[in-house]
Design a protein around this motif. Structure first.
Motif, PDB file in Angstrom:
ATOM      1  N   PRO A 221       0.811  -1.221   0.000  1.00 50.60           N
ATOM      2  CA  PRO A 221       0.000   0.000   0.000  1.00 50.60           C
ATOM      3  C   PRO A 221       0.847   1.274   0.000  1.00 50.60           C
ATOM      4  O   PRO A 221       0.442   2.284  -0.588  1.00 50.60           O
ATOM      5  CB  PRO A 221      -0.815  -0.126   1.290  1.00 50.60           C
ATOM      6  CG  PRO A 221      -0.926  -1.599   1.512  1.00 50.60           C
ATOM      7  CD  PRO A 221       0.418  -2.123   1.111  1.00 50.60           C
ATOM      8  N   GLY A 222       2.014   1.225   0.660  1.00 54.13           N
ATOM      9  CA  GLY A 222       2.895   2.388   0.629  1.00 54.13           C
ATOM     10  C   GLY A 222       3.364   2.697  -0.780  1.00 54.13           C
ATOM     11  O   GLY A 222       3.481   3.866  -1.167  1.00 54.13           O
ATOM     12  N   TYR A 223       3.643   1.640  -1.548  1.00 55.78           N
ATOM     13  CA  TYR A 223       4.026   1.837  -2.947  1.00 55.78           C
ATOM     14  C   TYR A 223       2.869   2.446  -3.741  1.00 55.78           C
ATOM     15  O   TYR A 223       3.065   3.404  -4.501  1.00 55.78           O
ATOM     16  CB  TYR A 223       4.453   0.503  -3.563  1.00 55.78           C
ATOM     17  CG  TYR A 223       4.543   0.541  -5.065  1.00 55.78           C
ATOM     18  CD1 TYR A 223       5.585   1.218  -5.706  1.00 55.78           C
ATOM     19  CD2 TYR A 223       3.567  -0.080  -5.849  1.00 55.78           C
ATOM     20  CE1 TYR A 223       5.650   1.277  -7.087  1.00 55.78           C
ATOM     21  CE2 TYR A 223       3.638  -0.038  -7.226  1.00 55.78           C
ATOM     22  CZ  TYR A 223       4.676   0.644  -7.848  1.00 55.78           C
ATOM     23  OH  TYR A 223       4.738   0.709  -9.210  1.00 55.78           O
ATOM     24  N   VAL A 224       1.665   1.923  -3.560  1.00 56.65           N
ATOM     25  CA  VAL A 224       0.505   2.451  -4.283  1.00 56.65           C
ATOM     26  C   VAL A 224       0.315   3.939  -3.988  1.00 56.65           C
ATOM     27  O   VAL A 224      -0.028   4.725  -4.874  1.00 56.65           O
ATOM     28  CB  VAL A 224      -0.764   1.654  -3.924  1.00 56.65           C
ATOM     29  CG1 VAL A 224      -2.008   2.306  -4.540  1.00 56.65           C
ATOM     30  CG2 VAL A 224      -0.636   0.211  -4.403  1.00 56.65           C
ATOM     31  N   THR A 226       2.457   6.152  -3.631  1.00 60.87           N
ATOM     32  CA  THR A 226       3.407   7.001  -4.362  1.00 60.87           C
ATOM     33  C   THR A 226       3.026   7.191  -5.822  1.00 60.87           C
ATOM     34  O   THR A 226       3.628   8.018  -6.515  1.00 60.87           O
ATOM     35  CB  THR A 226       4.824   6.400  -4.319  1.00 60.87           C
ATOM     36  OG1 THR A 226       4.865   5.195  -5.109  1.00 60.87           O
ATOM     37  CG2 THR A 226       5.254   6.103  -2.891  1.00 60.87           C
ATOM     38  N   LEU A 227       2.050   6.426  -6.323  1.00 62.88           N
ATOM     39  CA  LEU A 227       1.740   6.439  -7.750  1.00 62.88           C
ATOM     40  C   LEU A 227       0.814   7.586  -8.130  1.00 62.88           C
ATOM     41  O   LEU A 227      -0.100   7.941  -7.387  1.00 62.88           O
ATOM     42  CB  LEU A 227       1.079   5.111  -8.146  1.00 62.88           C
ATOM     43  CG  LEU A 227       1.904   3.844  -7.953  1.00 62.88           C
ATOM     44  CD1 LEU A 227       1.073   2.622  -8.318  1.00 62.88           C
ATOM     45  CD2 LEU A 227       3.187   3.893  -8.779  1.00 62.88           C
ATOM     46  N   ALA A 228       1.050   8.124  -9.308  1.00 65.56           N
ATOM     47  CA  ALA A 228       0.111   9.083  -9.889  1.00 65.56           C
ATOM     48  C   ALA A 228      -1.174   8.342 -10.258  1.00 65.56           C
ATOM     49  O   ALA A 228      -1.175   7.126 -10.452  1.00 65.56           O
ATOM     50  CB  ALA A 228       0.723   9.720 -11.130  1.00 65.56           C
ATOM     51  N   PRO A 229      -2.303   9.049 -10.342  1.00 65.83           N
ATOM     52  CA  PRO A 229      -3.577   8.372 -10.624  1.00 65.83           C
ATOM     53  C   PRO A 229      -3.558   7.475 -11.856  1.00 65.83           C
ATOM     54  O   PRO A 229      -4.106   6.363 -11.820  1.00 65.83           O
ATOM     55  CB  PRO A 229      -4.554   9.544 -10.782  1.00 65.83           C
ATOM     56  CG  PRO A 229      -3.992  10.608  -9.906  1.00 65.83           C
ATOM     57  CD  PRO A 229      -2.499  10.485 -10.046  1.00 65.83           C
ATOM     58  N   ALA A 230      -2.932   7.915 -12.936  1.00 64.23           N
ATOM     59  CA  ALA A 230      -2.914   7.100 -14.155  1.00 64.23           C
ATOM     60  C   ALA A 230      -2.128   5.811 -13.939  1.00 64.23           C
ATOM     61  O   ALA A 230      -2.544   4.730 -14.395  1.00 64.23           O
ATOM     62  CB  ALA A 230      -2.322   7.895 -15.312  1.00 64.23           C
ATOM     63  N   ALA A 231      -0.999   5.903 -13.234  1.00 63.44           N
ATOM     64  CA  ALA A 231      -0.200   4.716 -12.953  1.00 63.44           C
ATOM     65  C   ALA A 231      -0.939   3.773 -12.012  1.00 63.44           C
ATOM     66  O   ALA A 231      -0.888   2.541 -12.164  1.00 63.44           O
ATOM     67  CB  ALA A 231       1.141   5.115 -12.359  1.00 63.44           C
ATOM     68  N   ARG A 232      -1.658   4.328 -11.056  1.00 62.83           N
ATOM     69  CA  ARG A 232      -2.444   3.511 -10.136  1.00 62.83           C
ATOM     70  C   ARG A 232      -3.539   2.757 -10.893  1.00 62.83           C
ATOM     71  O   ARG A 232      -3.792   1.575 -10.641  1.00 62.83           O
ATOM     72  CB  ARG A 232      -3.046   4.400  -9.054  1.00 62.83           C
ATOM     73  CG  ARG A 232      -3.646   3.650  -7.885  1.00 62.83           C
ATOM     74  CD  ARG A 232      -4.131   4.645  -6.842  1.00 62.83           C
ATOM     75  NE  ARG A 232      -3.050   5.544  -6.444  1.00 62.83           N
ATOM     76  CZ  ARG A 232      -3.225   6.771  -5.979  1.00 62.83           C
ATOM     77  NH1 ARG A 232      -4.443   7.261  -5.835  1.00 62.83           N
ATOM     78  NH2 ARG A 232      -2.186   7.517  -5.641  1.00 62.83           N
ATOM     79  N   ASP A 233      -4.171   3.432 -11.845  1.00 62.00           N
ATOM     80  CA  ASP A 233      -5.213   2.777 -12.635  1.00 62.00           C
ATOM     81  C   ASP A 233      -4.633   1.655 -13.488  1.00 62.00           C
ATOM     82  O   ASP A 233      -5.278   0.610 -13.652  1.00 62.00           O
ATOM     83  CB  ASP A 233      -5.910   3.799 -13.529  1.00 62.00           C
ATOM     84  CG  ASP A 233      -6.808   4.750 -12.747  1.00 62.00           C
ATOM     85  OD1 ASP A 233      -7.116   4.443 -11.575  1.00 62.00           O
ATOM     86  OD2 ASP A 233      -7.183   5.797 -13.306  1.00 62.00           O
ATOM     87  N   ARG A 234      -3.431   1.855 -14.042  1.00 63.02           N
ATOM     88  CA  ARG A 234      -2.810   0.784 -14.835  1.00 63.02           C
ATOM     89  C   ARG A 234      -2.532  -0.435 -13.966  1.00 63.02           C
ATOM     90  O   ARG A 234      -2.757  -1.578 -14.384  1.00 63.02           O
ATOM     91  CB  ARG A 234      -1.515   1.283 -15.481  1.00 63.02           C
ATOM     92  CG  ARG A 234      -1.719   2.230 -16.650  1.00 63.02           C
ATOM     93  CD  ARG A 234      -0.445   2.420 -17.442  1.00 63.02           C
ATOM     94  NE  ARG A 234       0.613   3.067 -16.674  1.00 63.02           N
ATOM     95  CZ  ARG A 234       0.771   4.378 -16.586  1.00 63.02           C
ATOM     96  NH1 ARG A 234      -0.083   5.194 -17.203  1.00 63.02           N
ATOM     97  NH2 ARG A 234       1.760   4.895 -15.886  1.00 63.02           N
ATOM     98  N   LEU A 235      -2.026  -0.197 -12.767  1.00 61.23           N
ATOM     99  CA  LEU A 235      -1.765  -1.304 -11.855  1.00 61.23           C
ATOM    100  C   LEU A 235      -3.062  -2.011 -11.475  1.00 61.23           C
ATOM    101  O   LEU A 235      -3.130  -3.250 -11.472  1.00 61.23           O
ATOM    102  CB  LEU A 235      -1.064  -0.783 -10.600  1.00 61.23           C
ATOM    103  CG  LEU A 235      -0.881  -1.781  -9.447  1.00 61.23           C
ATOM    104  CD1 LEU A 235      -0.140  -3.027  -9.911  1.00 61.23           C
ATOM    105  CD2 LEU A 235      -0.150  -1.118  -8.280  1.00 61.23           C
ATOM    106  N   ARG A 236      -4.083  -1.251 -11.169  1.00 60.37           N
ATOM    107  CA  ARG A 236      -5.376  -1.838 -10.797  1.00 60.37           C
ATOM    108  C   ARG A 236      -5.899  -2.735 -11.917  1.00 60.37           C
ATOM    109  O   ARG A 236      -6.343  -3.865 -11.675  1.00 60.37           O
ATOM    110  CB  ARG A 236      -6.378  -0.733 -10.492  1.00 60.37           C
ATOM    111  CG  ARG A 236      -7.733  -1.223 -10.019  1.00 60.37           C
ATOM    112  CD  ARG A 236      -8.705  -0.054  -9.875  1.00 60.37           C
ATOM    113  NE  ARG A 236      -9.961  -0.475  -9.273  1.00 60.37           N
ATOM    114  CZ  ARG A 236     -10.936  -1.089  -9.930  1.00 60.37           C
ATOM    115  NH1 ARG A 236     -10.795  -1.358 -11.224  1.00 60.37           N
ATOM    116  NH2 ARG A 236     -12.038  -1.437  -9.298  1.00 60.37           N
TER     117      ARG A 236
END
Length: 265
Positions: A221-224, A226-236
């Motif tokens: 969760p700490g890594y998540v 740090t992510l920008a919204p677009a990067a978080r959506d790609r990971l999701r």
């Protein structure tokens, strides 16, 4: 030990949804396997929100059970949930504020890999247990058996190769049978054994699995965070594509921990 930015453990409620619900299952199996007579004095080192302390208090009919942790917030959650006679205090596992040989059993759940150095914590556990007493602990099998975290980090590395440096499966070499056995024997303990504990981790749907990763509690969760919204959506999106979903949308996985035990000669 100073926590990495991604290793924050401070909010008891967030931890419970992310990891606590599974750690409680493992604690129950772990304590049931330990057995032992009633009326013993127990110490839980790195007790967190108190899953293991509560299991000891409920199952073992202890004379005393004390949980120690560095996080006051976690200890507040532990005090609210653990039954009598459990008690709690802030303490450092590598320098326990306790006399020699005062406990019959010293245990630790899911904490060894976050204690620096782990050898000092193991030596302290062996110091405060009586001769013949039990010292036992368990850690997640991050490399293979903690399945929802394994799927998370594999998905993260596929969209961001730099994420692999934070992967607990790579970071925590201790979380394997050989290193655990060596840690216990290095602390002077004997009759050392290491065994797996596996429990089901069933999520009601993808949101039930994903939303705890937004809490900021712990490495993933700490890594998540740090992510920008677009990067978080790609990971999701990538993570969702890798998971098995039942007809009702539920996600059924498993979690394995390694449990080590020994006794002070």
């Amino acid at each position: 030990m100073e926590d990495r930015p991604s290793d924050v453990w401070a909010e008891g409620d967030a931890y419970e949804r992310y990891m606590g619900r599974w750690s409680r299952q493992v604690a129950e199996v772990f304590v049931a396997r330990l057995g032992g007579r009633s009326g013993l004095r127990w110490l839980d080192v790195g007790c967190g929100t108190g899953a293991l302390t509560a299991a000891v208090a409920a199952r073992c009919r202890p004379r005393v059970v004390v949980g120690l942790d560095r996080s006051p917030a976690f200890l507040r959650a532990a005090r609210a949930a653990a039954p009598a006679p459990a008690s709690f205090a802030v303490a450092d596992a590598s320098a326990l504020p306790l006399r020699d040989a005062v406990f019959d059993a010293v245990v630790s759940g899911l904490a060894l890999n976050f204690l620096e150095p782990p050898g000092a914590a193991a030596a302290e556990a062996a110091r405060v247990v009586r001769p013949g007493g039990l010292v036992a602990a368990y850690v997640w099998d991050y490399a293979e058996g903690m399945t929802f975290l394994r799927r998370f980090w594999d998905a993260a590395a596929s969209v961001d190769p730099a994420a692999s440096t934070l992967d607990e499966g790579r970071r925590f070499a201790l979380c394997h049978p050989g290193p655990l056995r060596a840690l216990w024997t290095g602390a002077g303990l004997v009759d050392v054994t290491v065994d797996p504990i596996e429990v089901p981790t069933v999520f009601s749907g993808f949101a039930d699995l994903w939303e705890p990763f937004l809490s900021g509690q712990g490495p993933a969760p700490g890594y998540v965070a740090t992510l920008a919204p677009a990067a978080r959506d790609r990971l999701r999106t990538r993570l969702a594509a890798t998971l098995p979903a039942g007809p009702d949308g539920s996600v059924s996985l498993t979690a394995r921990a390694w449990a080590v035990r020994g006794r002070r000669p």
